[in-house]
Design an enzyme around this catalytic site. Structure first.
Site, PDB file in Angstrom:
ATOM      1  N   ASP A 182     -68.199 -44.719  -6.347  1.00 21.22           N
ATOM      2  CA  ASP A 182     -68.782 -46.050  -6.140  1.00 21.22           C
ATOM      3  C   ASP A 182     -68.671 -46.930  -7.382  1.00 21.22           C
ATOM      4  O   ASP A 182     -68.306 -48.107  -7.308  1.00 21.22           O
ATOM      5  CB  ASP A 182     -70.257 -45.926  -5.729  1.00 21.22           C
ATOM      6  N   SER A 190     -74.866 -50.622  -2.870  1.00 21.67           N
ATOM      7  CA  SER A 190     -75.602 -51.708  -3.518  1.00 21.67           C
ATOM      8  C   SER A 190     -76.050 -51.282  -4.918  1.00 21.67           C
ATOM      9  O   SER A 190     -76.087 -52.095  -5.838  1.00 21.67           O
ATOM     10  CB  SER A 190     -76.804 -52.104  -2.670  1.00 21.67           C
TER      11      SER A 190
HETATM   12  C1  GLA Z   1     -72.397 -41.591  -2.173  1.00 17.89           C
HETATM   13  C2  GLA Z   1     -72.119 -41.216  -3.616  1.00 17.89           C
HETATM   14  C3  GLA Z   1     -70.612 -41.099  -3.868  1.00 17.89           C
HETATM   15  C4  GLA Z   1     -69.937 -40.197  -2.834  1.00 17.89           C
HETATM   16  C5  GLA Z   1     -70.375 -40.580  -1.418  1.00 17.89           C
HETATM   17  C6  GLA Z   1     -69.850 -39.624  -0.384  1.00 17.89           C
HETATM   18  O1  GLA Z   1     -71.925 -42.884  -1.906  1.00 17.89           O
HETATM   19  O2  GLA Z   1     -72.655 -42.180  -4.479  1.00 17.89           O
HETATM   20  O3  GLA Z   1     -70.378 -40.638  -5.177  1.00 17.89           O
HETATM   21  O4  GLA Z   1     -70.215 -38.846  -3.107  1.00 17.89           O
HETATM   22  O5  GLA Z   1     -71.778 -40.661  -1.296  1.00 17.89           O
HETATM   23  O6  GLA Z   1     -68.466 -39.671  -0.321  1.00 17.89           O
END
Ligand code: GLA
Length: 391
Positions: free
Chosen positions: A178, A133
């Protein structure tokens, strides 16, 4: 797309209610689910996420009084966030305003002046559930500011700007996955991202016989809790012990040879990462061949490593995976794993599309019996990345 257009109409109406006129711009950015490749992004590895049909949406217009202030109202939060552009932009309260603040600071650092704005935010991405989010909010802000200023950033630069916002303004030393998928998702496709070169490859996921189920344990995850930063540091320690720049540079044989050079805990962390990088590459091959049982096996293996070696799972995530396993391939489940940072949040399961309803019911009822908690379960097709809907 229909969903998104409906959402845009809703947000436009909310803007009108708050500010008394229709918005001039509307932008949206999706959350994501990671199919495989967990905790590999900050180790220069591969990830295989997809954007989901849940979005952060912002509607905006210039303020009538011409003030150099960005005012943000949210349908989900009572407090109004403001960003005074006549002063240095720094983190503040309310906390949710720090994501847009960080993005505004990134634009200013590039010499792009957003100017005053009145903004209305709405989000359908469940908060604190490991579905990004926060990245959706950052990328949505950046996409809105691109529309407002007419300065389009290179998508890689845009993702990096948003990642920096998360580091500097939310205090989470996240990787790049993300923000990348929220900016670059493609409808009907997973995105294979090489986090070292930042090259992306789209991987079609259009076989109508399979679906991805997202099972929210409704146990909140909070990545600023310190465990995330601790895992990152342990990976760096492993790489240092092995004399390499990052764990991407090591294969299993090299890790085994170097085992005596590191603490056992650090060895186990590295074993997850190195295994997960190769599982992700294998999964791409299997998705391309529609070999769903093979993809499912890799997902289960990923979960075991995250649970036992990386220690980022929790009893509720493990319960969902156990239930999925008990349903098995005969019942329509190919594989299941925790997704995202961990310590709560969601599982993702690859299932037969024809069995979605039965599987959903079975997981919901067994999960309730085992944990006493009501799970939220939904499926999503791979969605498109951030987009300007008006302006
Ligand atoms: C979170 C972080 C990502 C990644 C994941 C694990 O979502 O924001 O960058 O490291 O954890 O894969």
């Amino acid at each position: 797309m229909k969903k998104l257009q409906d959402l845009a109409s809703f947000v436009a109406a909310e803007f009108q209610k708050s500010y008394g006129r229709p918005p001039r711009w509307i932008a949206a950015a999706p959350g994501r689910v990671n199919v495989i490749g967990e905790h590999t992004d900050y180790n220069d590895g591969f990830v295989l996420p997809m954007a989901i049909e849940f979005y952060s949406v912002m509607a905006a217009d210039r303020p009538v009084d011409g003030r150099e202030v960005i005012t943000l109202r949210s349908t989900l939060e009572p407090e109004v966030a403001t960003i005074d552009l006549s002063r240095p932009v720094v983190p503040g309260v309310p906390k949710w305003g720090n994501y847009p603040r960080g993005v505004v600071a990134g634009f200013l650092a590039r010499g792009i002046q957003p100017g005053g704005l009145e903004v209305l935010l709405h989000s359908t991405v469940p908060l604190g559930s490991g579905l990004s989010s926060s990245a959706a909010l950052e990328v949505c802000t950046a996409t809105l500011l691109e529309a407002v200023t007419g300065s389009t950033l290179d998508p890689v630069e845009k993702a990096l700007l948003c990642q920096k916002a998360e580091h500097d303004f939310a205090g989470v030393p996240c990787g790049i996955m993300d923000q990348f998928i929220s900016a670059l998702g493609r409808e009907g496709h997973l995105l294979l991202l090489d986090c070292r070169t930042r090259k992306t490859e789209i991987v079609p996921l259009q076989d109508p016989s399979v679906a991805l189920l997202i099972i929210n344990t409704n146990v909140k995850h909070e990545l600023s809790g310190g465990e995330y930063a601790e895992r990152r540091a342990q990976c760096e320690e492993a790489a240092r012990n092995l004399g390499v720049k990052s764990l991407r540079d090591v294969n299993v044989e090299q890790l085994e040879k170097g085992k005596s050079k590191m603490r056992d805990l650090v060895y186990r962390r590295a074993r997850h990462v190195i295994g997960e990088i190769s599982r992700t590459v294998s999964a791409v091959g299997s998705v391309r061949q529609s070999d769903w049982p093979a993809v499912g096996r890799l997902m289960y293996a990923s979960h075991v490593a995250l649970r036992d070696d990386y220690e980022v799972s929790c009893p509720e995530l493990d319960a969902v995976v156990k239930i999925a396993e008990s349903i098995g391939e005969q019942g329509g489940v190919y594989g299941c794993r925790m997704t995202g940072g961990g310590f709560g949040g969601c599982c993702v399961a690859l299932v037969k599309a024809s069995s979605v309803d039965g599987i959903t019911k079975k997981i919901a009822s067994d999960y309730k019996v085992r944990t006493g908690i009501t799970a939220t379960i939904f499926s999503s097709r791979p969605a498109a990345g951030a987009t300007v809907l008006r302006g």
